[in-house]
Design a protein around this motif. Structure first.
Motif, PDB file in Angstrom:
ATOM      1  N   UNK A   1       0.829  -1.209   0.000  1.00 42.36           N
ATOM      2  CA  UNK A   1       0.000   0.000   0.000  1.00 42.36           C
ATOM      3  C   UNK A   1       0.858   1.251   0.000  1.00 42.36           C
ATOM      4  N   UNK A   2       1.942   1.221   0.749  1.00 43.83           N
ATOM      5  CA  UNK A   2       2.848   2.366   0.779  1.00 43.83           C
ATOM      6  C   UNK A   2       3.508   2.575  -0.582  1.00 43.83           C
ATOM      7  N   UNK A   3       3.920   1.496  -1.240  1.00 42.48           N
ATOM      8  CA  UNK A   3       4.547   1.610  -2.556  1.00 42.48           C
ATOM      9  C   UNK A   3       3.566   2.141  -3.593  1.00 42.48           C
ATOM     10  N   UNK A   4       2.330   1.653  -3.573  1.00 38.47           N
ATOM     11  CA  UNK A   4       1.338   2.082  -4.557  1.00 38.47           C
ATOM     12  C   UNK A   4       0.946   3.546  -4.373  1.00 38.47           C
ATOM     13  N   UNK A   5       1.048   4.047  -3.147  1.00 40.68           N
ATOM     14  CA  UNK A   5       0.699   5.440  -2.889  1.00 40.68           C
ATOM     15  C   UNK A   5       1.827   6.406  -3.226  1.00 40.68           C
ATOM     16  N   UNK A   6       3.000   5.879  -3.551  1.00 36.65           N
ATOM     17  CA  UNK A   6       4.145   6.737  -3.845  1.00 36.65           C
ATOM     18  C   UNK A   6       3.972   7.399  -5.206  1.00 36.65           C
TER      19      UNK A   6
ATOM     20  N   UNK B   1       6.112   8.279  -7.528  1.00 35.34           N
ATOM     21  CA  UNK B   1       6.931   7.813  -8.635  1.00 35.34           C
ATOM     22  C   UNK B   1       6.745   6.321  -8.921  1.00 35.34           C
ATOM     23  N   UNK B   2       5.704   5.704  -8.337  1.00 33.28           N
ATOM     24  CA  UNK B   2       5.518   4.272  -8.581  1.00 33.28           C
ATOM     25  C   UNK B   2       5.107   4.020 -10.029  1.00 33.28           C
ATOM     26  N   UNK B   3       4.199   4.826 -10.535  1.00 26.68           N
ATOM     27  CA  UNK B   3       3.737   4.670 -11.911  1.00 26.68           C
ATOM     28  C   UNK B   3       4.524   5.557 -12.880  1.00 26.68           C
ATOM     29  N   UNK B   4       4.971   6.717 -12.410  1.00 25.29           N
ATOM     30  CA  UNK B   4       5.744   7.626 -13.255  1.00 25.29           C
ATOM     31  C   UNK B   4       7.222   7.442 -12.948  1.00 25.29           C
TER      32      UNK B   4
END
Length: 327
Positions: free
Chosen positions: A176-181, A183-186
């Motif tokens: 959940x923390x990674x997905x909310x970051x 730069x995870x998708x960009x």
């Protein structure tokens, strides 16, 4: 028994060997006498692979005294160079088949007591690659990396009443923390150890190169490490820009500076000349050229998407490449 080196000398070789900055994160643990006696080297898969890769560099002065055993290493090293390649040509498969059969025969002849099931499994690799493509696309290393996270988490949490619930909850929180970051998708370029440097502080040849390319500014932003598209660019790392001729000889460049110009990062590289390929060390011997160039980030990762290190032996310089290269 050849008695080339004592156990103490072997341990000292392993401990005193200086790994390059790209290889240092996978530095294998110390190899002790008990490991050699029991034929059991400790370490993770990545650490053992690196140890296998740099073994000729560690024992460069005695490697030629191994005679027949060196043929086993060379045969396996060539198999590994093909199997671990990101791109594999179909024309390589018949040769790979002959290599795996030769390795199987050499092990039966020279080291019959060390035969395991994997020695036989390796003979099926050519057919496996023909059906499914490069093994890097479906190897179990990513699973092992994920499994290692859960093993460390289990030890650090010290909660064994409901270990499945503990691991699942901690993993979900982390995900959940990674997905909310942001730069995870960009995929944003991440710079490390950034500083501002005046043009006067740069070497004169670098400054002339920047002026020639119309990048003449009084101050530049420079970083020691840059992560771009999951590739780590570190100063003094070696990259392969292209393959030359029918033999596909790699052209190496040494990364001297990482500078930010007009909101984009550029690389100042020094060209290296490939002198020859040393089969004993299984490395390319290189020499330094005075030619400098300006390159963008993507130019250096078309052939091999990671940096390499230079090792110095007997006043000569070598670059150790694990995989066979092609385009």
């Amino acid at each position: 028994m050849r008695r080339i080196l004592t156990y103490a000398q072997i341990e000292n070789r392993f401990e005193s060997f200086i790994y390059g900055q790209n290889d240092e994160p996978n530095r294998p643990p110390p190899v002790r006498q008990k490991h050699l006696v029991n034929n059991l080297i400790s370490g993770s898969a990545a650490q053992k692979l690196l140890l296998f890769q740099v073994l000729p560099l560690i024992f460069y002065d005695v490697i030629d005294r191994l005679n027949d055993l060196m043929w086993i290493y060379k045969c396996l090293r060539e198999i590994v160079s093909i199997v671990f390649s990101t791109k594999i040509r179909k024309s390589w498969l018949p040769y790979l088949s002959s290599l795996t059969n030769s390795f199987h025969s050499l092990m039966l002849d020279k080291l019959p007591d060390q035969i395991t099931a994997k020695v036989h499994f390796i003979t099926h690799y050519p057919e496996l690659i023909r059906r499914n493509g490069p093994p890097r696309n479906y190897w179990c290393q990513r699973f092992e990396g994920k499994h290692l996270y859960f093993k460390k988490l289990a030890l650090r949490s010290s909660n064994f009443k409901n270990i499945s619930f503990t691991l699942a909850k901690r993993h979900q929180l982390r995900l959940s923390w990674l997905l909310s970051h942001d730069c995870f998708y960009n995929l944003n370029d991440k710079s490390i150890s950034t500083k501002f440097i005046k043009a006067l502080e740069l070497p004169i040849d670098t400054k002339r190169l920047l002026v020639r390319h119309k990048f003449d500014y009084p101050v530049y932003e420079e970083c020691q490490t840059l992560i771009h598209n999951h590739v780590k660019f570190m100063r003094n790392s070696v990259f392969i820009t292209k393959l030359l001729y029918q033999e596909e000889i790699p052209e190496f460049v040494l990364l001297r500076h990482i500078l930010k110009v007009e909101k984009s990062w550029i690389l100042i590289v020094q060209h290296l000349q490939t002198v020859s390929f040393d089969e004993t060390l299984w490395s390319y011997e290189i020499s330094y050229l005075e030619q400098l160039s300006v390159m963008n980030l993507d130019e250096c990762i078309n052939i091999l998407p990671h940096g390499l290190d230079i090792y110095s032996l007997n006043d000569a310089y070598f670059v150790n490449v694990l995989t066979r290269l092609t385009v």
